[in-house]
Design a protein around this motif. Structure first.
Motif: not given
Length: 457
Positions: A133-134, A156-161, A168-173, A178-181
């Motif tokens: 994803v990234s 998918i949510l992601a948490s930075p350190t 979060w990243y959007s899934n097209d199904g 796509d890139t991070a929101h």
């Protein structure tokens, strides 16, 4: 700092650890039972019936070993050797399952530190395929799958350190992201992130914790993945290590549980159902180096009790739910661990009550403890019901001839409650028009519960 001690003995006998809270029946657990003792610094823990055989399997990442594995539950508490998912996940820190590409089967999501990796893993013809994803945006130590934008697929949510961006990243199904929101920038040193409907408007809001700022916050979702301003719940939890979003007081909404390491505190924040939270309600300050918390009904009274681990006193403990948001004193289950890590609970042996599963950071072990209930001995295997058809298309039938279970709840894979009602021997669920995918059907009796994976086409 704890010294790493390698322990490779296997306990061949079971002994009772009788736990009591004044005025309440005793509850017994077995001694720790080793699932595996060679996972190099196991991190998070995820329990799910992965292969649809009615048994709860165990998923674990290895932080130092840089891999992801799962253990198949063969029933009655017997587990497979580690089954490799992927052997190149540098600093594997978290692991979850969800149907990412909409094919009706569970995939795996994971993150890695310091590799900047967020990825999902598809099982295909006996092997696993990694879909990145990234691996460039941020350093992520935690990911969480959920339908953030309300379009029926799992994002998918992601948490930075280190990079101070909650996103979060959007899934097209189909599993393409796509890139991070951005949800919040800056948001320093996120230790954990979850998604749940906190305000009762049927979309996935986000909860995040910062260990550096001692801060717990939530962000309201407008239903399409756009988030409002930060709602700070606390800035007084010293080094928040873990959080869980669960219904702690059984009132039908999501509360928040926290484990904070430097103040040895297990606490919860009560939700009124509309996203208005209380201050921290302290369960204990006697968990030295608190690092994990989880809620589950351990004594069969249909109230979620609390489990905690703490790695400075090597303690696994539980706290009885007394009702009305009150909890009993700390009941120590065991202190013979080597930096106990993540803790969770599910019915691992199919006898109708919730057992305990945990990891050991420095002991390299994945362990479970059998819940022997108030009788002090293992219970009989629970009675089963007929659930058909599965996969289901328009209707799903729950047929319980012996009237063993009284109530059902149906959840989607983001843990959203879709429907619930009484059973009364037989009930027909109208599922026409529901989103295709995997659902979890939970059945409840007065002193037991069971669950099964349901596929809706």
């Amino acid at each position: 700092m704890l010294t790493k001690i390698l322990l490779r003995s296997v306990w061949f006998f079971l002994s009772f650890i009788l736990l009591s809270d004044s005025g309440f029946a005793q509850i017994g657990f077995s001694s720790p039972l080793v699932i595996n003792d060679s996972i190099d610094y196991p991190g998070e823990l995820h329990l799910v019936d992965f292969n649809d055989d009615g048994q709860i399997d165990v998923f674990v990442p290895s932080f130092n070993g840089h891999y992801l594995v799962w253990f198949q539950n063969y029933g009655n508490g017997n587990f497979s050797t580690p089954i490799m998912i992927y052997d190149s996940v540098p600093g594997a820190g978290s692991i979850h399952t969800a149907d990412i590409n909409g094919d009706g089967y569970l995939d795996v999501t994971a993150s890695g530190v310091p590799s900047n990796l967020v990825a999902w893993y598809e099982r295909f013809e006996g092997t696993w395929i990694q879909h990145v994803v990234s691996d460039t945006d941020v350093t992520s130590n935690f990911e969480y799958p959920a339908d953030i934008d309300g379009d029926g697929d799992v994002d998918i949510l992601a948490s930075p350190t280190n990079d101070d961006i909650l996103h979060w990243y959007s899934n097209d199904g189909n599993g393409n992201f796509d890139t991070a929101h951005v949800i919040k920038k800056p948001y320093e040193a996120v230790s954990n992130v979850h998604a749940a409907d906190l305000d009762g408007d049927n979309d996935m809001d986000v909860v995040a914790a910062s260990f550096k700022l001692d801060k717990l916050s939530w962000f309201e979702n407008d239903g399409t993945g756009n988030f409002g301003s930060e709602n700070i719940l606390s800035q007084n939890l010293d080094w928040i290590y873990d959080l869980e979003v669960q219904d702690v007081d059984n009132d039908g909404d999501y509360d928040i549980l926290t484990a904070s390491t430097h103040d040895d505190k297990i606490a919860w924040f009560e939700n009124d159902g509309y996203g208005n939270f209380s201050g921290d309600k302290v369960i204990t300050t006697n968990a030295d180096g608190a690092n994990s918390v989880y809620a589950a009904d351990l004594n069969g009274d249909n109230l979620p009790d609390i489990l905690s681990t703490s790695n400075q006193d090597n303690k696994l403990a539980w706290y009885k739910n007394l009702g009305n948001g009150q909890f009993g004193n700390q009941q120590v289950i065991d202190t013979n661990f080597y930096a106990p890590g993540a803790v969770s609970s599910a019915d691992m042996d199919g006898d109708g009550d919730n057992d305990i599963v945990l990891t050991e950071f420095f002991g390299d072990r994945v362990i479970w403890l059998q819940n022997w209930g108030t009788t002090g001995k293992p219970k009989k295997i629970r009675k089963e019901v007929s659930i058909y058809p599965n996969p289901a298309y328009e209707n799903l039938v729950i047929h319980d001839e012996e009237n063993w279970y009284q109530r059902y709840e149906l959840y989607d894979m983001t843990n959203r409650l879709v429907m619930s009602d009484i059973i009364n021997r037989k009930v027909i669920l109208n599922i026409k028009g529901m989103n295709k995918g995997i659902y979890i059907l939970k059945l409840f009796s007065e002193k037991a519960q069971a669950q099964q994976k349901i596929i809706i086409h």
